[in-house]
Design an enzyme around this catalytic site. Structure first.
Site, PDB file in Angstrom:
ATOM      1  N   TYR A  91      -2.484   0.045  10.280  1.00  0.00           N
ATOM      2  CA  TYR A  91      -2.603  -0.610   8.977  1.00  0.00           C
ATOM      3  C   TYR A  91      -1.361  -0.339   8.135  1.00  0.00           C
ATOM      4  CZ  TYR A  91      -3.805  -1.207   4.079  1.00  0.00           C
ATOM      5  OH  TYR A  91      -3.770  -1.577   2.760  1.00  0.00           O
ATOM      6  N   LYS A 106       1.862  -2.950   6.650  1.00  0.00           N
ATOM      7  CA  LYS A 106       2.376  -3.056   5.284  1.00  0.00           C
ATOM      8  C   LYS A 106       3.883  -2.801   5.252  1.00  0.00           C
ATOM      9  CE  LYS A 106      -1.457  -4.227   3.387  1.00  0.00           C
ATOM     10  NZ  LYS A 106      -1.631  -5.619   2.900  1.00  0.00           N
ATOM     11  N   SER A 149       0.824  -1.199   0.000  1.00  0.00           N
ATOM     12  CA  SER A 149       0.000   0.000   0.000  1.00  0.00           C
ATOM     13  C   SER A 149       0.863   1.256   0.000  1.00  0.00           C
ATOM     14  CB  SER A 149      -0.889  -0.014   1.245  1.00  0.00           C
ATOM     15  OG  SER A 149      -1.463   1.250   1.483  1.00  0.00           O
TER      16      SER A 149
END
Length: 341
Positions: free
Chosen positions: A150, A154, A125
């Site tokens: 989040y 990644k 991402s």
């Protein structure tokens, strides 16, 4: 060749399964159905006239995963989507994200390194860049401290894969750092199916336009942007799905220059939240009810891609416009409303 797609009934995963089957790959899907539905399998079949082999399996279940690979040693490549993906939710429930996104990845890699040779495409991402100091964002931009759990999963996920590739010569990987996928397959057979309140902009827009939501909340209008709202790079999900196939073929044809490579996947065009609202109204003919509210924790001001590396090295480029993606998303929402009646 047989390709494993984890999270293959999710939004991006299901469209990638379609792209793979359209190129005659044999696809095996793993999904725990925590944020997806078996109905998606039917949609994939309707589009491609082929039903992928499906296994309901949670990657955090080590014994079931071990048993799966004992029976599927003929897999030629893996595209790994299975993960939790909402920035806001990750701020509220970070432990869920660290377990689901990192423990599952680790268990998957533990099985892969025991195979003779394996290739993996990792669903990463643009959040790995944090608040980028230069725009557009290139792959050489520094990976800053993540703004959300989040984003951190990644970043750490890429580090785990890079370290594993360095330790095991039989593993090659490409990490695709993509921006904001939207839209749906033009057949309306598959699309984005958020469970509960949508965490992403476009499904919230379409649910508001169809009357499922009272109004769209625009999180902040005081950012240092042209209209005060956040800017993102919105890419049609089918463009993104096709990028995964191209990246997989790069690995399997031994064209990679390193065991671990990274590519941005986006359009290179930044659009503000209010610009997306206006584009949706133009594409749909609907007037959208929205309200400006306070900023949301974890949101960066602006992020859009420098896509030169993907364009030149992968030979891939986004082909579909923002308006086309929004039109497809709207047609999908309307088809779901008809199905509910």
């Amino acid at each position: 060749m047989k390709i494993l797609v984890t999270g293959g009934l999710g939004f991006i995963g299901s469209h990638t399964v379609v792209a793979l089957q359209n190129k005659d790959y044999e696809v095996v899907v793993i999904d725990n159905l925590s944020n997806s539905s078996l109905k998606v399998l039917e949609g994939i079949t309707n589009i491609t006239s082929k039903t992928p082999e499906f296994h309901k399996l949670d990657l955090r279940d080590k014994s079931s995963l071990l048993d799966f690979f004992a029976k599927h040693q003929d897999i030629s490549g893996i595209i790994h989507f299975a993960a939790s993906k909402a920035v806001g939710e990750s701020v509220e429930n970070p432990l869920l994200y660290y377990e689901n996104n990192l423990a599952a990845l680790t268990y998957l890699l533990q099985n892969l390194v025991n195979l003779t040779e394996q290739n993996i495409i990792f669903s990463s991402s643009c959040t790995v860049y944090g608040e980028a100091s230069e725009l557009p964002i290139s792959e050489s931009a520094p990976v800053k401290k993540a703004i959300s759990p989040y984003g951190n999963t990644k970043q750490v996920g890429e580090e785990i894969i890079s370290d594993t590739c360095a330790a095991y010569d039989n593993l090659k990987a490409i990490s695709l750092r993509y921006f904001n996928p939207i839209g749906s397959h033009p057949t309306n057979e598959i699309g984005e199916l958020p469970i509960g309140t949508p965490q992403n902009l476009v499904p919230f827009i379409t649910q508001t336009a169809i009357g499922k939501r009272k109004e769209l909340s625009v999180f902040g209008d005081d950012y240092p942007t042209q209209d005060g709202t956040c800017i993102r790079d919105y890419i049609h999900v089918m463009d993104l799905a096709e990028a995964h196939v191209v990246a997989l073929e790069r690995i399997m044809s031994s064209k990679t220059e390193e065991n671990f490579e990274v590519f941005n996947v986006g359009t290179g065009i930044g659009s503000s939240v209010l610009e997306v609202v206006k584009a949706f109204e133009n594409a749909s003919g609907e007037n959208l009810n929205y309200k400006i509210v306070g900023r949301r924790p974890g949101d960066v001001i602006a992020a859009y891609a420098d896509t030169k590396k993907a364009n030149m090295t992968l030979g891939w480029k986004a082909k579909r416009s923002l308006e086309e993606a929004l039109k497809d998303a709207w047609e999908w929402e309307k088809s779901q409303a008809k199905a509910r009646v």
